[in-house]
Scaffold this motif. Structure first.
Motif, mmCIF file in Angstrom:
data_model
loop_
_atom_site.group_PDB
_atom_site.id
_atom_site.type_symbol
_atom_site.label_atom_id
_atom_site.label_comp_id
_atom_site.label_asym_id
_atom_site.label_seq_id
_atom_site.Cartn_x
_atom_site.Cartn_y
_atom_site.Cartn_z
ATOM 1 N N UNK A 102 0.818 -1.209 0.000
ATOM 2 C CA UNK A 102 0.000 0.000 0.000
ATOM 3 C C UNK A 102 0.852 1.260 0.000
ATOM 4 N N UNK A 103 1.981 1.208 0.688
ATOM 5 C CA UNK A 103 2.849 2.394 0.736
ATOM 6 C C UNK A 103 3.321 2.772 -0.661
ATOM 7 N N UNK A 104 3.773 1.775 -1.440
ATOM 8 C CA UNK A 104 4.233 2.044 -2.805
ATOM 9 C C UNK A 104 3.079 2.508 -3.689
ATOM 10 N N UNK A 105 1.908 1.936 -3.454
ATOM 11 C CA UNK A 105 0.736 2.318 -4.236
ATOM 12 C C UNK A 105 0.383 3.781 -3.990
ATOM 13 N N UNK A 106 0.365 4.195 -2.727
ATOM 14 C CA UNK A 106 0.032 5.578 -2.388
ATOM 15 C C UNK A 106 1.084 6.551 -2.901
ATOM 16 N N UNK A 107 2.326 6.131 -2.843
ATOM 17 C CA UNK A 107 3.404 7.014 -3.297
ATOM 18 C C UNK A 107 3.296 7.314 -4.787
ATOM 19 N N UNK A 108 2.647 6.422 -5.549
ATOM 20 C CA UNK A 108 2.516 6.626 -6.982
ATOM 21 C C UNK A 108 1.421 7.595 -7.366
ATOM 22 N N UNK A 109 0.609 8.039 -6.391
ATOM 23 C CA UNK A 109 -0.441 9.011 -6.682
ATOM 24 C C UNK A 109 -1.644 8.395 -7.372
ATOM 25 N N UNK A 110 -2.503 9.265 -7.929
ATOM 26 C CA UNK A 110 -3.780 8.818 -8.481
ATOM 27 C C UNK A 110 -3.778 8.671 -9.998
ATOM 28 N N UNK A 111 -2.698 8.957 -10.646
ATOM 29 C CA UNK A 111 -2.662 8.848 -12.108
ATOM 30 C C UNK A 111 -2.686 7.381 -12.537
ATOM 31 N N UNK A 112 -3.317 7.105 -13.658
ATOM 32 C CA UNK A 112 -3.347 5.743 -14.197
ATOM 33 C C UNK A 112 -1.944 5.324 -14.601
ATOM 34 N N UNK A 113 -1.589 4.088 -14.303
ATOM 35 C CA UNK A 113 -0.247 3.604 -14.628
ATOM 36 C C UNK A 113 -0.275 2.088 -14.736
ATOM 37 N N UNK A 114 0.772 1.534 -15.306
ATOM 38 C CA UNK A 114 0.861 0.085 -15.457
ATOM 39 C C UNK A 114 1.637 -0.512 -14.297
ATOM 40 N N UNK A 115 1.417 -1.796 -14.074
ATOM 41 C CA UNK A 115 2.225 -2.561 -13.128
ATOM 42 C C UNK A 115 2.250 -4.001 -13.609
#
Length: 645
Positions: free
Chosen positions: A283-296
């Motif tokens: 969750x920490x890494x997810x939150x750090x990436x912000x709200x923009x759409x991105x791939x994983x």
């Protein structure tokens, strides 16, 4: 949720006469000719045979809900029906004039709502394809609704593929509907004349069921931390997207079917799996990436698009890198563990706090009415004042009056020498909670009404009236409107205490079981990181919980006490033995509510056992096999321990 796509294609190639002959072979030889049916329908036919159903004969009457029972079922499933009806209307617009019905069924196979062409509705009614009828396989054999519910996946049952020949004029496509907690809520069905079959029908139904699941998810988790998933960026925000709801410590607490399919997760993962194990990102890494759409990239190498939405959550990433959860703003917020129905009642209650409006809490025993009332008090401006609770059903009739209104010294034989102020005066400035007010004697109802109207009380034995100031909350498990009609409860008092009526859902209808279990374990065993075994969580989700939250809390309290010092996971052996017996011996989820609807439905089930026993000439092993239950279960039912499985 994988559909049976080949069923209608097979039916188009296999004449109805051959299918009828196959059913007869099944009855006489116990086996089906290969190649006629796909695996899903073949398994359903075998189940139908074990239920003792005869394809071309008159079978024991299937249960049908009365108008009152149907109304009660619709009330219990109000949120489900409310989310489904607009989608059903949209679906009907697409097929209007094609001699079809759009049907919504609950998880037990009861038809809740239907919409469609009138001419076909009349024809369908001849085989009880109408609201109130039960279309579980046990009673109707292979049919799209019952089979989809039994398998948990979409299916087409076309023409003579129906096990009962009287239903062979139908072509039906059904998709199950799963709630955000992973529970089977019911199914959406599109039924028509077998001559009007179209290969796109199943796709329409599956899309519509996903729309309903999407609506249910947004209603329940719209204000929480959510993750949207799709194989393409353009798919985010559409009905085809996967949806995950996350707790503030990074666990999956809700999901739709699309998300589970994308991530290859079972429904039991909801409430039992941290996000990191599902997508390889915490969750920490997810939150750090912000709200923009991105791939994983998933652990299996597949690439997906995601977008994070925080809703009302105030989660932040502090300098140390750990997530910081928001704390509830009041006691009512602390009760919210994710169930949409309960969330709605919490919000309604909060709107009338600190206003001169009496609350009436309705619901089964054990749902937490007193806990809810206390949370209302603790969330109001009166929270520093007394909260006084009186259970009207727990006191002898002769003592309730003295308890409520107080008495002067010597007011009656046995009275305390110094008298007593009574609960009404003890609640001064705070909140008075009258539990089980439906059990209050009629004579006392008249006096209570007068006190509420005049806002003053005179103790037993005389004395000057005392002015009163308190918030009033009442609770009952009885249907007070019916009690009024029966003359057991005063109508004027009913309207005085019913400023705002709130129905608290029973535990079996709530979608937050996994979250609730986790919270109770934290409260019962502070400082220990405990979890529930995934298989046991599934048992819990199937169980009816007749004692509701109270029963769940007691079971977990016992389990926590029986855990060894080194154990961190609750298993069946940690539970009370009577609960384990019920978990193992309870009927499948698709039949439980049918058994509980009322005495007439239970009688129908018992008649089914009797019929099968007669057909088997008293052979209990064969009867149990046909009924689809164990011999021990059948023995228990014959001793009066339950109904047909």
């Amino acid at each position: 949720m994988t559909a049976s796509h080949s069923a209608a294609g097979l039916a188009a190639r296999v004449p109805a006469q051959r299918l009828r002959a196959a059913r007869q072979a099944l009855l006489s030889d116990g086996a089906l000719p290969p190649g006629l049916l796909d695996e899903q329908l073949q398994a359903s036919w075998l189940r139908s045979q074990r239920f003792g159903l005869l394809p071309d004969a008159r079978n024991p009457g299937a249960p049908h809900a009365s108008a009152q029972q149907l109304a009660r079922a619709l009330e219990h499933r109000r949120a489900f029906v409310a989310q489904a009806r607009p989608v059903m209307e949209f679906l009907f617009e697409q097929i209007q004039g094609s001699e079809h019905l759009v049907i919504l069924a609950d998880a037990q196979g009861m038809l809740l709502h239907a919409q469609g062409d009138t001419s076909f509705a009349d024809k369908a009614a001849r085989v009880a394809l109408r609201p109130g009828a039960i279309w579980h396989e046990q009673w109707r054999g292979t049919n799209a609704i019952g089979t989809a519910l039994a398998d948990g996946r979409a299916v087409v049952v076309h023409g003579a593929e129906h096990y009962l020949e009287r239903n062979a004029f139908l072509t039906c496509a059904t998709a199950p509907i799963i709630d955000p907690a992973g529970r089977l809520l019911g199914a959406l069905d599109l039924s028509g004349d077998h001559r009007s079959y179209h290969r796109h029908t199943l796709g329409l139904v599956r899309s519509a069921s996903r729309m309903i699941e999407h609506q249910l998810f947004e209603a329940r988790h719209g204000g929480e931390l959510r993750l949207r998933l799709h194989a393409r960026a353009e798919g985010l925000g559409t009905v085809a997207e996967g949806l995950l709801a996350l707790s503030e410590d990074g666990w999956i607490i809700g999901a739709n079917s699309v998300a589970l399919e994308l991530l290859g997760l079972p429904r039991s993962a909801i409430g039992a799996l941290p996000l990191e194990q599902a997508i390889g990102m915490d969750l920490r890494a997810l939150l750090a990436g912000g709200r923009a759409a991105r791939t994983f990239v998933l652990p299996d190498g597949r690439t997906l698009w995601l977008r994070l939405e925080t809703g009302r959550s105030t989660l932040t990433v502090p300098a140390g890198g750990a997530t910081k959860p928001a704390t509830p703003t009041d006691a009512l917020a602390a009760l919210d563990s994710g169930d949409a129905a309960l969330q709605g009642q919490i919000e309604r209650a909060r709107r009338v706090l600190d206003k001169p409006i009496a609350l009436l809490l309705q619901g089964e025993s054990g749902v937490g009415k007193e806990l809810f009332a206390r949370a209302c008090h603790d969330s109001s401006v009166r929270r520093g004042k007394p909260f006084v609770a009186l259970n009207c059903a727990a006191l002898p009739e002769g003592l309730i009056e003295a308890e409520l209104f107080g008495y002067r010294p010597g007011a009656f034989t046995g009275a305390a020498r110094e008298g007593a102020p009574g609960r009404l005066r003890e609640a001064q400035g705070g909140t008075l909670f009258l539990d089980e007010i439906g059990d209050m004697p009629l004579a006392l109802q008249a006096r209570l009404l007068r006190v509420l109207q005049e806002r003053q009380v005179q103790p037993l034995g005389g004395g000057a009236p005392v002015a009163l100031d308190f918030a009033l909350i009442c609770a009952t498990h009885r249907p007070l409107r019916q009690e009024v009609e029966a003359g057991r409860f005063r109508e004027d008092l009913y309207y005085r205490i019913n400023g705002l009526a709130l129905r608290l859902p029973p535990l079996r209808e709530r979608g937050d079981l996994a979250t609730l279990v986790a919270r109770l374990m934290r409260e019962l065993s502070p400082g220990r990181e405990l979890s529930l075994a995934p298989a046991l969580l599934q048992d819990f989700q199937r169980y009816r919980w007749p004692g509701n939250v109270r029963q769940l809390a007691n079971a977990l309290r016992t389990a926590c006490a029986l855990l060894g010092d080194e154990e961190t996971q609750i298993e069946r052996p940690h539970l009370p033995e009577d609960l384990v017996d019920e978990l193992l011996g309870s009927a499948p989820a698709t039949t439980r509510a049918v058994q509980d609807e009322d005495a007439d439905l239970r009688l129908q089930a018992q008649r089914q056992i009797d019929t099968v026993l007669q057909a088997c000439q008293g052979n209990l092993s064969e009867a149990a096999r046909r009924l689809g239950i164990s011999r021990n279960t059948l023995y228990r039912k014959l001793r009066g321990g339950g109904n047909a499985a």
